[in-house]
Design an enzyme around this catalytic site. Sequence first.
Site, PDB file in Angstrom:
ATOM      1  CG  HIS A 376     -55.429  60.914 -12.036  1.00 30.98           C
ATOM      2  ND1 HIS A 376     -54.129  61.318 -12.173  1.00 30.98           N
ATOM      3  CD2 HIS A 376     -56.172  62.040 -12.078  1.00 30.98           C
ATOM      4  CE1 HIS A 376     -54.086  62.636 -12.266  1.00 30.98           C
ATOM      5  NE2 HIS A 376     -55.319  63.100 -12.208  1.00 30.98           N
ATOM      6  CE  LYS A 567     -42.710  52.796  -8.285  1.00 27.86           C
ATOM      7  NZ  LYS A 567     -43.279  53.615  -9.330  1.00 27.86           N
ATOM      8  NE  ARG A 568     -49.603  55.190  -0.283  1.00 25.68           N
ATOM      9  CZ  ARG A 568     -50.687  55.750   0.256  1.00 25.68           C
ATOM     10  NH1 ARG A 568     -50.879  57.045   0.143  1.00 25.68           N
ATOM     11  NH2 ARG A 568     -51.568  55.036   0.923  1.00 25.68           N
ATOM     12  CE  LYS A 573     -48.119  53.004  -7.038  1.00 25.88           C
ATOM     13  NZ  LYS A 573     -47.592  53.966  -8.042  1.00 25.88           N
ATOM     14  CB  THR A 675     -44.975  61.683 -11.606  1.00 25.25           C
ATOM     15  OG1 THR A 675     -45.456  61.322 -10.304  1.00 25.25           O
ATOM     16  CG2 THR A 675     -46.136  62.083 -12.494  1.00 25.25           C
ATOM     17  CE  LYS A 679     -41.911  63.174  -8.392  1.00 27.70           C
ATOM     18  NZ  LYS A 679     -42.631  62.540  -7.262  1.00 27.70           N
TER      19      LYS A 679
HETATM   20  C1  LIG Z   1     -43.530  61.551  -7.258  1.00 29.10           C
HETATM   21  C2  LIG Z   1     -44.108  61.041  -6.012  1.00 29.10           C
HETATM   22  C3  LIG Z   1     -45.039  59.993  -6.036  1.00 29.10           C
HETATM   23  C4  LIG Z   1     -45.449  59.293  -7.310  1.00 29.10           C
HETATM   24  O1  LIG Z   1     -44.575  58.202  -7.517  1.00 29.10           O
HETATM   25  P1  LIG Z   1     -44.923  57.015  -8.557  1.00 29.10           P
HETATM   26  O2  LIG Z   1     -43.647  56.253  -8.625  1.00 29.10           O
HETATM   27  O3  LIG Z   1     -45.247  57.690  -9.852  1.00 29.10           O
HETATM   28  O4  LIG Z   1     -46.042  56.256  -7.983  1.00 29.10           O
HETATM   29  C5  LIG Z   1     -45.560  59.547  -4.837  1.00 29.10           C
HETATM   30  N1  LIG Z   1     -45.200  60.099  -3.668  1.00 29.10           N
HETATM   31  C6  LIG Z   1     -44.295  61.100  -3.600  1.00 29.10           C
HETATM   32  C7  LIG Z   1     -43.920  61.654  -2.272  1.00 29.10           C
HETATM   33  C8  LIG Z   1     -43.732  61.610  -4.767  1.00 29.10           C
HETATM   34  O5  LIG Z   1     -42.838  62.611  -4.685  1.00 29.10           O
END
Ligand SMILES: *Cc1c(COP(=O)(O)O)cnc(C)c1O
Length: 834
Positions: A376, A567-568, A573, A675, A679
């Site tokens: 990952h 995101k985190r 990022k 991911t 979404k």
């Molecule tokens: C989808 C999701 C992530 C992943 O987000 P990235 O932008 O791909 O880092 C992290 N936390 C939550 C709660 C999510 O739903």
Amino acid sequence: MSTNQFVTSKPKLSIIQLPDQGMTKKDFIDDFKQYYIHLLGRDERCRSPFYAGEALSLAIRDRLMERWKITHHTYKNNDCKRVFYLSMEFLMGRTLSNAMLNLGVSDVATQAMYDLGIDIEELIDSEPDAGLGNGGLGRLAACFIDSCATLQLPAIGYGLRYEYGMFTQTISNGEQLEKPDHWLRHGNVWEIERLEYSHRIKFGGYSRIQEDASGRQQFCWMDTHDVLAVPFDTPVPGYRNGTVNSLRLWKAVATEEFNFDEFNAGDYPEAVAAKTTAENITMVLYPNDANENGKELRLRQQYFLASASLQDVTTHWASLHGEDFCHFAEKSCFQLNDTHPCIAIAELMRLLMDVHSLTWDAAWAITRSTMAYTNHTLLPEALEKWPVKMMQRLLPRLMDIIFEINARFLTEVSMRWPGDSERLRRMSIIEEGPQQQVRMAYLAIVGSFSVNGVAALHSRLLQQDLFRDFHELWPHKFNNKTNGVTPRRWLAACNPELASLLTETIGDSWITDLSQLKKLEPYAEDAQFRQRWRDLKKAAKQRLIDFKKQQHNIDLNVDALFDVQVKRIHEYKRQLLNVLHVIYLYNRIKKGDTENWLARCVLIGGKAAPGYRMAKKIIKLIKNVAQVINSDPEIGAKLALIFLPDYRVSAMEKICPGADLSEQISTAGKEASGTGNMKFMMNGALTIGTLDGANIEIREEVGDENFFLFGLTEEQIATRRDHYDPVAIINQDDELQQVIYLLESGHFNQFEPGIFDDILVSIKSPHDPWMTIADFRSFVDAQKRVEDAYQDKDRWTKMSILNCANSGKFSTDRTITEYNRDIWKLKPQPVKPK
Ligand SMILES: *Cc1c(COP(=O)(O)O)cnc(C)c1O
């Protein structure tokens, strides 16, 4: 009574016929009342959304039970091959609304509650998130098991039942505070404890060789401190297909004998303390995303998961086939979600040899044809290594096995490249140095038949850089499986209004075949359809504003561009790049450079790992900049910056339908896939992004004209790195210089001198690994293109429709179909309802 009083030899229990619960509104009302009033003992006149939610959940769960059992028997009767998905994290979020959707009872349940004067949304929102994960990796596992059930694949998810999930984030004085997330405090109606399938997990002690009666050498792992693993099962329903798979999470419980010894010695407090030590194993999720810290408790967790899950699989096998493991590999596959559960490779060797008496060669052949590893990350700090000393102390028998695997592996390497000792040193599973360490990723590659990355670029970089030597040795092991997200949760459930429009327009087959969304494309040219699309987006933005208002007292302009990065919080990022752009916009307004200004609302959310100082500083910076901007009357509605606290799955379900612009701005080559990007795309947001992770594939699907690309490529990043001079870039760019000046002059920290100095030092350093300054100008230019596009409403709406229409590839149904085609090779097992 036998040791296992729960399991009868003949399946008498399955003869009991349960009434098949009805699916009418009246059936739901009756069951709801039964649970609310009688089981939970609540008063009808004094309604609590939480207990009403539990009552409805119990009614829904009843309807899953029979299907769950039938699914189980179908797999058993067909003696089919199975996959076991091992993951330290399952970021499930809430269960109720997803269960109703997949059962096909959302409408009837909503009606039933309505008739009782209950708003079902309130019940749904009262359920705590199952936050048993950090971010993308854990959420991927959750989406995967949804798709496996929908594709009718016999898959079991194995994980840990943490007492405390991901911490709750609050903000105080602009700083992140972490509160423990005791999500099980009020119980969990979705799980079923199955004491009868408990296993004993060994820790500590020592290993030695003994000869058995026949003179055969047998390894013994003795004087161990054992802990019980007790499984809790949660149903995982497929989409309206009768399949209900299982997610099995292990809880650590002290063994009775362990305490008993201590009691005899008269050490009552020590006995209780030992119990706590045992039960600590599943007490808390480590809140670190993409970085490891070598803590012993973490290693205990990893082994606990691996051993419990493998014992579960191998004892189940032995109960059906005795000690004959000849066909085990044909019927089983283990998918390892990152290196976290990879000690499973050594554990399977141990169980097959020490418990089931197989030879090394037989055990190794089975291990190497059942284990598959998913990588990952490319970040070096996230690659797990465990000190040999620690492993010898905690898992002595496993360490023996790893040394033996390594010795045999290095022999293989030296036969292929005779005399290449440098290569042996590079590839060894054991890293030499002041303290020897086990390289878990190398153990994973050596012990498995498949190694995959999670997006095309990521898989290519794994083969070319990180695992280059291994790719040279075993090119056939390497493959790519681009991530996805489940369209049930991330479109059908979280955006029901858009889902209805899609179904009305192209039928409902998109829910299980997302490529059908392509049929939307012609509607991008239909003015009436575009108007409906715009109205829906506006309503979703309004809902996001209302959600926000519950915590914040700030009124957002629904017509502003909603520019979202959730995101985190991590330097790679580049939330900092986003903030620099916000400061740039602020500076332009202050200078009066506002011709044709587009109102913009920048929303940023995410948790920082509690020990990650720089990430916490970034949150503080966002909050301070927001404070200045949002309280300046001169800025007014032109620009707002909002930090969304406590980002989690249930928050994302409210956020992604209301986004116009999705920020995916990581340094190229650093984000394995992403991911969140998928979404947003499904929900009609446009992406501003770098050529990183799955952004590349998103752009390929939607076309360059519907994607806002900026920034250096991975190759350019790699070549520029040697002569990167951010100070020179700043000096040549007046507007950037002004942005940096505002920061350096303390404009956003007037009463907190110096607090952002380390941020400034890091972005101005020629060694900044994330090269934020290098992409600033390109980012600003791309944001100008965003503004131009947004100001042309019809053009933007067309682009939005085309993003949704071309998001089909990013369904986990596609991802899982590929895992199954290339790695697992399972036959779908349709479940026939009785
Ligand atoms: C989808 C999701 C992530 C992943 O987000 P990235 O932008 O791909 O880092 C992290 N936390 C939550 C709660 C999510 O739903």
